[in-house]
Design a protein around this motif. Structure first.
Motif, PDB file in Angstrom:
ATOM      1  N   ARG A   1       0.831  -1.212   0.000  1.00  0.00           N
ATOM      2  CA  ARG A   1       0.000   0.000   0.000  1.00  0.00           C
ATOM      3  C   ARG A   1       0.863   1.259   0.000  1.00  0.00           C
ATOM      4  O   ARG A   1       0.549   2.243  -0.675  1.00  0.00           O
ATOM      5  CB  ARG A   1      -0.934  -0.008   1.205  1.00  0.00           C
ATOM      6  CG  ARG A   1      -2.116  -0.970   1.066  1.00  0.00           C
ATOM      7  CD  ARG A   1      -3.210  -0.661   2.051  1.00  0.00           C
ATOM      8  NE  ARG A   1      -4.401  -1.446   1.822  1.00  0.00           N
ATOM      9  CZ  ARG A   1      -5.330  -1.145   0.930  1.00  0.00           C
ATOM     10  NH1 ARG A   1      -5.199  -0.063   0.167  1.00  0.00           N
ATOM     11  NH2 ARG A   1      -6.396  -1.908   0.790  1.00  0.00           N
TER      12      ARG A   1
ATOM     13  N   ASP B   1      -5.485  -1.776  -4.045  1.00  0.00           N
ATOM     14  CA  ASP B   1      -6.606  -2.401  -3.343  1.00  0.00           C
ATOM     15  C   ASP B   1      -6.750  -3.869  -3.740  1.00  0.00           C
ATOM     16  O   ASP B   1      -7.029  -4.735  -2.900  1.00  0.00           O
ATOM     17  CB  ASP B   1      -7.902  -1.647  -3.646  1.00  0.00           C
ATOM     18  CG  ASP B   1      -7.923  -0.257  -3.028  1.00  0.00           C
ATOM     19  OD1 ASP B   1      -7.187  -0.028  -2.051  1.00  0.00           O
ATOM     20  OD2 ASP B   1      -8.674   0.607  -3.535  1.00  0.00           O
TER      21      ASP B   1
ATOM     22  N   GLU C   1      -5.877   6.621 -10.583  1.00  0.00           N
ATOM     23  CA  GLU C   1      -6.956   5.780 -10.060  1.00  0.00           C
ATOM     24  C   GLU C   1      -6.663   4.306 -10.316  1.00  0.00           C
ATOM     25  O   GLU C   1      -6.956   3.445  -9.479  1.00  0.00           O
ATOM     26  CB  GLU C   1      -8.277   6.174 -10.711  1.00  0.00           C
ATOM     27  CG  GLU C   1      -9.454   5.267 -10.389  1.00  0.00           C
ATOM     28  CD  GLU C   1      -9.766   5.182  -8.899  1.00  0.00           C
ATOM     29  OE1 GLU C   1     -10.356   4.173  -8.476  1.00  0.00           O
ATOM     30  OE2 GLU C   1      -9.412   6.126  -8.160  1.00  0.00           O
TER      31      GLU C   1
ATOM     32  N   TYR D   1       2.461   1.620  -3.672  1.00  0.00           N
ATOM     33  CA  TYR D   1       1.470   2.067  -4.651  1.00  0.00           C
ATOM     34  C   TYR D   1       0.981   3.477  -4.323  1.00  0.00           C
ATOM     35  O   TYR D   1       0.720   4.281  -5.222  1.00  0.00           O
ATOM     36  CB  TYR D   1       0.280   1.103  -4.678  1.00  0.00           C
ATOM     37  CG  TYR D   1       0.490  -0.111  -5.540  1.00  0.00           C
ATOM     38  CD1 TYR D   1       0.174  -0.089  -6.895  1.00  0.00           C
ATOM     39  CD2 TYR D   1       0.977  -1.309  -5.009  1.00  0.00           C
ATOM     40  CE1 TYR D   1       0.350  -1.204  -7.696  1.00  0.00           C
ATOM     41  CE2 TYR D   1       1.159  -2.429  -5.793  1.00  0.00           C
ATOM     42  CZ  TYR D   1       0.843  -2.373  -7.139  1.00  0.00           C
ATOM     43  OH  TYR D   1       1.023  -3.479  -7.935  1.00  0.00           O
ATOM     44  N   GLY D   2       0.851   3.771  -3.026  1.00  0.00           N
ATOM     45  CA  GLY D   2       0.426   5.109  -2.630  1.00  0.00           C
ATOM     46  C   GLY D   2       1.427   6.167  -3.047  1.00  0.00           C
ATOM     47  O   GLY D   2       1.051   7.256  -3.510  1.00  0.00           O
TER      48      GLY D   2
ATOM     49  N   ALA E   1       0.982   6.735  -6.777  1.00  0.00           N
ATOM     50  CA  ALA E   1      -0.223   7.516  -7.071  1.00  0.00           C
ATOM     51  C   ALA E   1      -0.025   8.987  -6.707  1.00  0.00           C
ATOM     52  O   ALA E   1      -0.449   9.891  -7.445  1.00  0.00           O
ATOM     53  CB  ALA E   1      -1.411   6.939  -6.313  1.00  0.00           C
TER      54      ALA E   1
ATOM     55  N   ARG F   1      -4.209   3.143  -7.648  1.00  0.00           N
ATOM     56  CA  ARG F   1      -4.858   2.940  -6.344  1.00  0.00           C
ATOM     57  C   ARG F   1      -5.731   1.679  -6.352  1.00  0.00           C
ATOM     58  O   ARG F   1      -5.783   0.940  -5.364  1.00  0.00           O
ATOM     59  CB  ARG F   1      -5.689   4.171  -5.986  1.00  0.00           C
ATOM     60  CG  ARG F   1      -4.848   5.419  -5.722  1.00  0.00           C
ATOM     61  CD  ARG F   1      -5.710   6.607  -5.296  1.00  0.00           C
ATOM     62  NE  ARG F   1      -4.881   7.734  -4.905  1.00  0.00           N
ATOM     63  CZ  ARG F   1      -4.491   8.712  -5.731  1.00  0.00           C
ATOM     64  NH1 ARG F   1      -4.881   8.683  -7.006  1.00  0.00           N
ATOM     65  NH2 ARG F   1      -3.720   9.695  -5.303  1.00  0.00           N
TER      66      ARG F   1
END
Length: 306
Positions: free
Chosen positions: A96, A216, A209, A99-100, A103, A212
């Motif tokens: 997370r 998920d 998007e 990837y965060g 983004a 993100r």
């Protein structure tokens, strides 16, 4: 350690004993499939016993081996207690985070291009170079999780998942490189003084998007949740939408930096789709269709593409 003790007792300390002990230790580690870190640690321990802490007076010192067994057992028990509740938790957290960061980088690039701010675009490029370190931490987390699971019989069923995450990590590395090139061309675009078309911002936001949603999908899949496929479909839709929006910018006569940005959006979309498990043979065709190109994969001609 016991092998080192026995070798010293049989052959005595010396260069030949050192080489024999190292050969036996490294050979054993490679046979059982130990990681490079564990192999090096075992070799150093054996070397220490032979070259530095050899028993004096020719007597065997069994307590040293017993001490090693006790210490190893305590370390193993402690490591198992640390991951007993959720052995995949640290990996999910690192995924997370990585990837965060990616983004957030796309958000920075979007703002810089929307304002035609060269200084902000340069700052985004500097940040893009730093994201490589985030991917390296993610890769280390994958390796650590794999080693932990190998020591837990009941959790070994997750090893296949971790192997898939390792493949995803490779695709994420490619995506980071593509976005770094995108950021570099963004700096060039701001120098031209040409306003960025609105489709560019929409495409970059759609790509963010997709990143993100991919995070998920990966996190929920590792957590065993049933909605992982739904998030993967979100990533699929957003990535293809980014390519469709980027394709609109090619209808006019865009400057070269903008053409390069469109190419990097396409390449990043491919890597994200591969990362969420889309069939590799279908990815290129679907992305090219979104870009307005013929789907050569559907015709049975799969082009070579990175």
């Amino acid at each position: 350690m016991l092998a080192a003790d026995l070798a010293v007792q049989s052959l005595g300390p010396g260069t030949g004993t050192v080489f024999l002990v190292l050969l036996l230790t490294i050979g054993l580690m490679l046979t059982i499939g130990a990681s490079s870190t564990l192999t090096v640690q075992a070799a150093v321990s054996a070397l220490y016993l032979v070259a530095v802490a050899a028993p004096q007076g020719g007597g065997l010192v069994p307590f040293r081996f017993v001490d090693a067994l006790i210490g190893g057992a305590v370390a193993l028990a402690a490591s198992q207690l640390m991951v007993a509740r959720d052995p995949l938790g640290p990996l999910v957290a690192e995924a997370r985070r990585t990837y965060g960061d990616l983004a957030d980088l796309l958000d920075r690039i979007d703002r810089a291009l929307a304002d035609a701010d060269e200084e902000a675009a340069r700052a985004a490029l500097d940040r893009a170079r730093e994201v490589d370190g985030c991917v390296d931490r993610f890769r280390v987390a994958v390796q650590a999780c794999s080693e932990s699971l190998r020591l837990r019989v009941r959790k070994r069923r997750h090893l296949d998942q971790v192997a898939e995450v390792e493949a995803t990590c490779h695709q994420l590395d490619y995506a980071v490189r593509n976005i770094r090139v995108l950021a570099r061309n963004g700096v060039t675009l701001t120098r031209l003084g040409t306003p960025a078309p609105p489709e560019l911002g929409e495409a970059i936001r759609a790509l963010g998007e997709a990143v993100r949603a991919a995070a998920d999908a990966l996190s929920t899949d590792l957590g065993g949740h049933s909605d992982a496929d739904r998030h993967a479909e979100r990533a699929d839709h957003a990535a293809l939408e980014a390519v469709r929006l980027a394709a609109r910018m090619l209808r006019t006569d865009p400057p070269l930096p903008l053409i390069m940005i469109v190419g990097q959006i396409r390449a990043t979309a491919i890597d994200l789709l591969r990362g969420v498990g889309v069939d590799d043979a279908a990815v290129l065709g679907r992305v090219d269709e979104a870009l307005g190109l013929p789907n050569t994969c559907a015709a049975g001609r799969i082009p070579v593409d990175g």
